[in-house]
Design an enzyme around this catalytic site. Structure first.
Site, PDB file in Angstrom:
ATOM      1  CB  SER A  95      -0.870   0.034   1.260  1.00 24.92           C
ATOM      2  OG  SER A  95      -1.538  -1.187   1.433  1.00 24.92           O
ATOM      3  CE  LYS A 170      -4.609  -1.128   2.110  1.00 27.90           C
ATOM      4  NZ  LYS A 170      -5.231  -2.222   2.846  1.00 27.90           N
ATOM      5  CE  LYS A 238       2.151   1.926   4.732  1.00 25.42           C
ATOM      6  NZ  LYS A 238       1.412   1.064   3.815  1.00 25.42           N
TER       7      LYS A 238
HETATM    8  P1  NAD Z   1       5.681  -6.192   7.452  1.00 25.94           P
HETATM    9  O1  NAD Z   1       6.420  -5.077   8.082  1.00 25.94           O
HETATM   10  O2  NAD Z   1       5.244  -7.366   8.271  1.00 25.94           O
HETATM   11  O3  NAD Z   1       6.524  -6.785   6.203  1.00 25.94           O
HETATM   12  C1  NAD Z   1       7.269  -6.031   5.289  1.00 25.94           C
HETATM   13  C2  NAD Z   1       8.441  -6.877   4.814  1.00 25.94           C
HETATM   14  O4  NAD Z   1       9.154  -6.153   3.802  1.00 25.94           O
HETATM   15  C3  NAD Z   1       9.449  -7.192   5.939  1.00 25.94           C
HETATM   16  O5  NAD Z   1       9.733  -8.574   5.957  1.00 25.94           O
HETATM   17  C4  NAD Z   1      10.668  -6.348   5.566  1.00 25.94           C
HETATM   18  O6  NAD Z   1      11.890  -6.928   5.990  1.00 25.94           O
HETATM   19  C5  NAD Z   1      10.554  -6.312   4.040  1.00 25.94           C
HETATM   20  N1  NAD Z   1      11.250  -5.189   3.417  1.00 25.94           N
HETATM   21  C6  NAD Z   1      11.317  -3.908   3.824  1.00 25.94           C
HETATM   22  N2  NAD Z   1      12.021  -3.166   2.947  1.00 25.94           N
HETATM   23  C7  NAD Z   1      12.419  -4.003   1.962  1.00 25.94           C
HETATM   24  C8  NAD Z   1      13.175  -3.844   0.773  1.00 25.94           C
HETATM   25  N3  NAD Z   1      13.659  -2.640   0.420  1.00 25.94           N
HETATM   26  N4  NAD Z   1      13.395  -4.919  -0.008  1.00 25.94           N
HETATM   27  C9  NAD Z   1      12.903  -6.140   0.347  1.00 25.94           C
HETATM   28  N5  NAD Z   1      12.168  -6.353   1.460  1.00 25.94           N
HETATM   29  C10 NAD Z   1      11.936  -5.305   2.255  1.00 25.94           C
HETATM   30  O7  NAD Z   1       4.433  -5.517   6.726  1.00 25.94           O
HETATM   31  P2  NAD Z   1       3.081  -6.218   6.214  1.00 25.94           P
HETATM   32  O8  NAD Z   1       2.067  -6.127   7.301  1.00 25.94           O
HETATM   33  O9  NAD Z   1       3.393  -7.518   5.561  1.00 25.94           O
HETATM   34  O10 NAD Z   1       2.632  -5.150   5.102  1.00 25.94           O
HETATM   35  C11 NAD Z   1       3.198  -5.103   3.800  1.00 25.94           C
HETATM   36  C12 NAD Z   1       2.363  -4.141   2.958  1.00 25.94           C
HETATM   37  O11 NAD Z   1       1.011  -4.612   2.911  1.00 25.94           O
HETATM   38  C13 NAD Z   1       2.301  -2.715   3.553  1.00 25.94           C
HETATM   39  O12 NAD Z   1       2.269  -1.776   2.513  1.00 25.94           O
HETATM   40  C14 NAD Z   1       0.973  -2.723   4.310  1.00 25.94           C
HETATM   41  O13 NAD Z   1       0.439  -1.430   4.436  1.00 25.94           O
HETATM   42  C15 NAD Z   1       0.132  -3.612   3.405  1.00 25.94           C
HETATM   43  N6  NAD Z   1      -0.987  -4.301   4.053  1.00 25.94           N
HETATM   44  C16 NAD Z   1      -0.837  -4.909   5.270  1.00 25.94           C
HETATM   45  C17 NAD Z   1      -1.940  -5.547   5.855  1.00 25.94           C
HETATM   46  C18 NAD Z   1      -1.846  -6.232   7.207  1.00 25.94           C
HETATM   47  O14 NAD Z   1      -2.900  -6.516   7.805  1.00 25.94           O
HETATM   48  N7  NAD Z   1      -0.667  -6.504   7.742  1.00 25.94           N
HETATM   49  C19 NAD Z   1      -3.167  -5.576   5.193  1.00 25.94           C
HETATM   50  C20 NAD Z   1      -3.273  -4.996   3.955  1.00 25.94           C
HETATM   51  C21 NAD Z   1      -2.179  -4.347   3.386  1.00 25.94           C
END
Ligand code: NAD
Length: 296
Positions: A95, A170, A238
């Protein structure tokens, strides 16, 4: 299909697992070694960079926190664009701000690579159960091509319009979720302070107009005082920052969003940014000197 998958956090890991279960060959990368090793033990191939994920994969999926990380993974040194083949399709499911998605789209286009923004809703349970709602921006022909792969991870995938439209959709979703959590927190704090059992209030109203997915998913967490993420407050901050920036660019008023964003900022500075966003209740609990969780 061979798929490069970058970003194996709360969402990315179960999404990658569902792609493997459906028979796709996964080439996985994260800046953290632990989740890469975990998926490699389950049959994925670990790669050393996003460039290698692109070189090995037919398609590339990114699932990282925000725009700067997507730009780093796609446009940075050893990024996807260094390993991508002409015409390759990159699908960012993080997102991010619609303008950031458009920037990455333009950088990809300049290299003859195709790019979709395809953020998701449904949280960790949706990612685990392959029931995500996926909202997609970019070129319609690319959406049509990605559709079957997206539907391995989701219950729906809807084409929303040109590049950035998936993320605009989103942001609308995130405004509704944040305000709904705040409304549930406010309402249940009233019930508790007035001496009415929150579980009873829940049973009485969940089938009526106030019922919602948000209340079903988040109120039980508040009643259990369980704020393990899920979706972290810091990530929701964010999203609301991105929403406010996008709204200012087009002249859309977001007076309620700004208030809930301030509640979450307060929680962030109280050291609660890594709590689940149901932790908006903690803001009300601080104000009221009472908890929604009730000892039985
Ligand atoms: P998270 O923090 O659990 O995971 C993010 C992952 O990305 C981590 O493992 C991190 O090490 C990795 N990362 C960070 N920078 C990186 C890079 N430059 N290269 C490679 N890997 C990298 O976050 P999440 O909850 O999995 O969310 C991921 C995305 O999905 C976000 O944009 C979030 O807003 C969106 N999202 C999350 C949810 C939820 O419920 N958790 C729901 C819908 C959308």
């Amino acid at each position: 299909m061979k798929i490069g998958f970058i970003g194996l956090g709360i969402m990315g890991k179960p999404m990658a697992r569902n792609l493997m279960k459906a028979g796709h060959e996964l080439y996985v990368y994260d800046i953290l070694p632990a989740p890469v090793a975990e998926l490699a033990a389950e049959g994925a191939t670990a790669v050393a960079s996003p460039a290698e994920a692109a070189a090995q994969g037919d398609m590339v999926i990114t699932m990282v926190p925000n725009g700067p990380q997507v730009k780093d993974a796609v446009m940075g040194p050893n990024g996807v664009l260094e390993g991508a083949k002409p015409g390759q399709l990159i699908v960012d499911m993080s997102s991010i701000a619609p303008t950031a998605a458009q920037e990455v789209y333009a950088a990809c286009q300049a290299k003859g690579v195709r790019f979709l923004d395809a953020p998701v809703s449904g949280g960790e349970p949706g990612a685990i159960n392959a029931k995500l709602s996926i909202m997609v921006g970019g070129d319609k022909a690319d959406f049509d091509e990605a559709y079957d792969v997206l539907m391995v991870m989701g219950a729906s995938a809807v084409y929303c319009g040109k590049s950035g439209a998936g993320n605009t959709t989103k942001l609308a979703n995130q405004i509704i979720v944040a305000l709904n959590i705040a409304a549930v927190s406010e309402a249940f704090m009233l019930a508790v302070k007035a001496g009415v059992d929150p579980q009873t209030v829940f049973e009485a109203i969940r089938g009526g107009m106030a019922g919602s997915h948000v209340m079903e998913a988040k109120l039980p967490m508040m009643m259990d005082a369980n704020f393990k993420p899920g979706f972290k407050i810091d990530l929701h901050i964010k999203d609301l920052n991105n929403a406010i920036e996008a709204a200012h660019a087009v002249g859309a008023p977001l007076p309620l969003t700004v208030q809930v964003q301030e509640m979450m900022e307060n929680l962030h500075f109280s050291g609660q940014g890594q709590c689940d966003h149901s932790g908006i209740a903690l803001f009300y609990e601080k104000l009221a000197g009472e908890t929604i969780h009730q000892e039985k």
